[in-house]
Design a protein around this motif. Sequence first.
Motif, PDB file in Angstrom:
ATOM      1  N   LYS A 170       9.596  -2.016 -11.502  1.00 45.73           N
ATOM      2  CA  LYS A 170      10.488  -3.004 -10.870  1.00 45.73           C
ATOM      3  C   LYS A 170      10.639  -2.760  -9.370  1.00 45.73           C
ATOM      4  O   LYS A 170      10.625  -3.696  -8.577  1.00 45.73           O
ATOM      5  CB  LYS A 170      11.871  -2.963 -11.523  1.00 45.73           C
ATOM      6  N   VAL A 171      10.773  -1.501  -8.987  1.00 42.40           N
ATOM      7  CA  VAL A 171      10.975  -1.179  -7.572  1.00 42.40           C
ATOM      8  C   VAL A 171       9.742  -1.534  -6.757  1.00 42.40           C
ATOM      9  O   VAL A 171       9.856  -2.017  -5.630  1.00 42.40           O
ATOM     10  CB  VAL A 171      11.367   0.307  -7.404  1.00 42.40           C
ATOM     11  N   LEU A 172       8.561  -1.309  -7.310  1.00 41.66           N
ATOM     12  CA  LEU A 172       7.342  -1.642  -6.574  1.00 41.66           C
ATOM     13  C   LEU A 172       7.228  -3.146  -6.320  1.00 41.66           C
ATOM     14  O   LEU A 172       6.576  -3.562  -5.366  1.00 41.66           O
ATOM     15  CB  LEU A 172       6.111  -1.138  -7.321  1.00 41.66           C
ATOM     16  N   ARG A 173       7.860  -3.947  -7.135  1.00 40.15           N
ATOM     17  CA  ARG A 173       7.873  -5.396  -6.899  1.00 40.15           C
ATOM     18  C   ARG A 173       8.869  -5.785  -5.809  1.00 40.15           C
ATOM     19  O   ARG A 173       8.653  -6.748  -5.085  1.00 40.15           O
ATOM     20  CB  ARG A 173       8.245  -6.130  -8.178  1.00 40.15           C
ATOM     21  N   LYS A 174       9.969  -5.041  -5.685  1.00 35.48           N
ATOM     22  CA  LYS A 174      11.062  -5.441  -4.792  1.00 35.48           C
ATOM     23  C   LYS A 174      11.058  -4.727  -3.438  1.00 35.48           C
ATOM     24  O   LYS A 174      11.419  -5.315  -2.434  1.00 35.48           O
ATOM     25  CB  LYS A 174      12.411  -5.152  -5.471  1.00 35.48           C
ATOM     26  N   ASP A 175      10.700  -3.442  -3.404  1.00 34.12           N
ATOM     27  CA  ASP A 175      10.819  -2.641  -2.193  1.00 34.12           C
ATOM     28  C   ASP A 175       9.473  -2.588  -1.468  1.00 34.12           C
ATOM     29  O   ASP A 175       8.542  -1.924  -1.907  1.00 34.12           O
ATOM     30  CB  ASP A 175      11.281  -1.229  -2.562  1.00 34.12           C
ATOM     31  N   ALA A 176       9.392  -3.266  -0.339  1.00 34.94           N
ATOM     32  CA  ALA A 176       8.131  -3.370   0.400  1.00 34.94           C
ATOM     33  C   ALA A 176       7.669  -2.023   0.952  1.00 34.94           C
ATOM     34  O   ALA A 176       6.469  -1.731   0.954  1.00 34.94           O
ATOM     35  CB  ALA A 176       8.280  -4.376   1.540  1.00 34.94           C
ATOM     36  N   ARG A 177       8.605  -1.196   1.415  1.00 31.96           N
ATOM     37  CA  ARG A 177       8.207   0.111   1.979  1.00 31.96           C
ATOM     38  C   ARG A 177       7.597   1.012   0.916  1.00 31.96           C
ATOM     39  O   ARG A 177       6.571   1.650   1.157  1.00 31.96           O
ATOM     40  CB  ARG A 177       9.394   0.800   2.632  1.00 31.96           C
ATOM     41  N   LEU A 178       8.205   1.076  -0.253  1.00 34.08           N
ATOM     42  CA  LEU A 178       7.639   1.900  -1.321  1.00 34.08           C
ATOM     43  C   LEU A 178       6.322   1.326  -1.820  1.00 34.08           C
ATOM     44  O   LEU A 178       5.414   2.063  -2.180  1.00 34.08           O
ATOM     45  CB  LEU A 178       8.624   2.028  -2.482  1.00 34.08           C
ATOM     46  N   ARG A 179       6.216   0.010  -1.831  1.00 41.24           N
ATOM     47  CA  ARG A 179       4.972  -0.626  -2.265  1.00 41.24           C
ATOM     48  C   ARG A 179       3.826  -0.286  -1.317  1.00 41.24           C
ATOM     49  O   ARG A 179       2.718   0.039  -1.757  1.00 41.24           O
ATOM     50  CB  ARG A 179       5.154  -2.141  -2.369  1.00 41.24           C
ATOM     51  N   GLU A 180       4.072  -0.323  -0.026  1.00 43.92           N
ATOM     52  CA  GLU A 180       3.036   0.032   0.943  1.00 43.92           C
ATOM     53  C   GLU A 180       2.660   1.507   0.839  1.00 43.92           C
ATOM     54  O   GLU A 180       1.487   1.861   0.937  1.00 43.92           O
ATOM     55  CB  GLU A 180       3.495  -0.304   2.371  1.00 43.92           C
ATOM     56  N   TRP A 181       3.658   2.363   0.642  1.00 50.20           N
ATOM     57  CA  TRP A 181       3.397   3.785   0.458  1.00 50.20           C
ATOM     58  C   TRP A 181       2.558   4.006  -0.797  1.00 50.20           C
ATOM     59  O   TRP A 181       1.610   4.788  -0.790  1.00 50.20           O
ATOM     60  CB  TRP A 181       4.738   4.527   0.364  1.00 50.20           C
ATOM     61  N   PHE A 182       2.884   3.294  -1.874  1.00 48.76           N
ATOM     62  CA  PHE A 182       2.123   3.359  -3.120  1.00 48.76           C
ATOM     63  C   PHE A 182       0.666   2.932  -2.893  1.00 48.76           C
ATOM     64  O   PHE A 182      -0.264   3.597  -3.363  1.00 48.76           O
ATOM     65  CB  PHE A 182       2.775   2.445  -4.165  1.00 48.76           C
ATOM     66  N   LYS A 183       0.455   1.865  -2.143  1.00 47.38           N
ATOM     67  CA  LYS A 183      -0.903   1.378  -1.891  1.00 47.38           C
ATOM     68  C   LYS A 183      -1.736   2.384  -1.106  1.00 47.38           C
ATOM     69  O   LYS A 183      -2.926   2.545  -1.379  1.00 47.38           O
ATOM     70  CB  LYS A 183      -0.861   0.046  -1.146  1.00 47.38           C
ATOM     71  N   ARG A 184      -1.107   3.061  -0.133  1.00 51.13           N
ATOM     72  CA  ARG A 184      -1.831   4.078   0.636  1.00 51.13           C
ATOM     73  C   ARG A 184      -2.271   5.237  -0.256  1.00 51.13           C
ATOM     74  O   ARG A 184      -3.405   5.703  -0.165  1.00 51.13           O
ATOM     75  CB  ARG A 184      -0.970   4.597   1.787  1.00 51.13           C
ATOM     76  N   ILE A 185      -1.390   5.690  -1.109  1.00 47.85           N
ATOM     77  CA  ILE A 185      -1.746   6.783  -2.014  1.00 47.85           C
ATOM     78  C   ILE A 185      -2.780   6.313  -3.030  1.00 47.85           C
ATOM     79  O   ILE A 185      -3.709   7.046  -3.370  1.00 47.85           O
ATOM     80  CB  ILE A 185      -0.492   7.334  -2.718  1.00 47.85           C
ATOM     81  N   LYS A 186      -2.633   5.095  -3.492  1.00 45.16           N
ATOM     82  CA  LYS A 186      -3.559   4.543  -4.488  1.00 45.16           C
ATOM     83  C   LYS A 186      -4.985   4.510  -3.956  1.00 45.16           C
ATOM     84  O   LYS A 186      -5.933   4.817  -4.681  1.00 45.16           O
ATOM     85  CB  LYS A 186      -3.109   3.134  -4.889  1.00 45.16           C
ATOM     86  N   ARG A 187      -5.143   4.147  -2.691  1.00 47.29           N
ATOM     87  CA  ARG A 187      -6.478   4.123  -2.085  1.00 47.29           C
ATOM     88  C   ARG A 187      -7.110   5.504  -2.051  1.00 47.29           C
ATOM     89  O   ARG A 187      -8.304   5.656  -2.263  1.00 47.29           O
ATOM     90  CB  ARG A 187      -6.417   3.563  -0.664  1.00 47.29           C
ATOM     91  N   ARG A 188      -6.303   6.519  -1.763  1.00 45.55           N
ATOM     92  CA  ARG A 188      -6.827   7.878  -1.642  1.00 45.55           C
ATOM     93  C   ARG A 188      -6.969   8.597  -2.971  1.00 45.55           C
ATOM     94  O   ARG A 188      -7.949   9.304  -3.188  1.00 45.55           O
ATOM     95  CB  ARG A 188      -5.902   8.727  -0.753  1.00 45.55           C
ATOM     96  N   ARG A 189      -5.991   8.453  -3.857  1.00 43.89           N
ATOM     97  CA  ARG A 189      -5.928   9.300  -5.043  1.00 43.89           C
ATOM     98  C   ARG A 189      -6.055   8.569  -6.372  1.00 43.89           C
ATOM     99  O   ARG A 189      -6.208   9.193  -7.401  1.00 43.89           O
ATOM    100  CB  ARG A 189      -4.592  10.058  -5.056  1.00 43.89           C
ATOM    101  N   GLY A 190      -5.869   7.253  -6.365  1.00 48.08           N
ATOM    102  CA  GLY A 190      -5.952   6.508  -7.612  1.00 48.08           C
ATOM    103  C   GLY A 190      -4.585   5.995  -8.051  1.00 48.08           C
ATOM    104  O   GLY A 190      -3.547   6.478  -7.620  1.00 48.08           O
ATOM    105  N   SER A 191      -4.629   5.039  -8.955  1.00 44.91           N
ATOM    106  CA  SER A 191      -3.425   4.342  -9.382  1.00 44.91           C
ATOM    107  C   SER A 191      -2.452   5.242 -10.144  1.00 44.91           C
ATOM    108  O   SER A 191      -1.244   5.193  -9.915  1.00 44.91           O
ATOM    109  CB  SER A 191      -3.823   3.151 -10.248  1.00 44.91           C
TER     110      SER A 191
END
Length: 78
Positions: free
Chosen positions: A12-33
């Motif tokens: 739910k937070v990844l849908r609502k909080d843009a800062r955490l979503r962007e942080w998640f995307k950066r880590i996802k690119r480097r380390r995986g989902s």
Amino acid sequence: MARWLLAQVTHKVLRKDARLREWFKRIKRRRGSTIARVAVMRKLATIIWHMLRKRKTYAECRALATEGTKAREQQPCG
């Protein structure tokens, strides 16, 4: 049970909080989902702990998790 609940909150937070979503995307690119999702879960656990400890709202404490250690020492929430 707590881990499952934290995973649901993370979704739910990844849908609502843009800062955490962007942080998640950066880590996802480097380390995986999967690793990125666990990292967000850990960050949310820290935010929730600060919310309970200092009796602050999510909006007041979410900046604490995105800033460095020195900033945490100066924050009223940490």
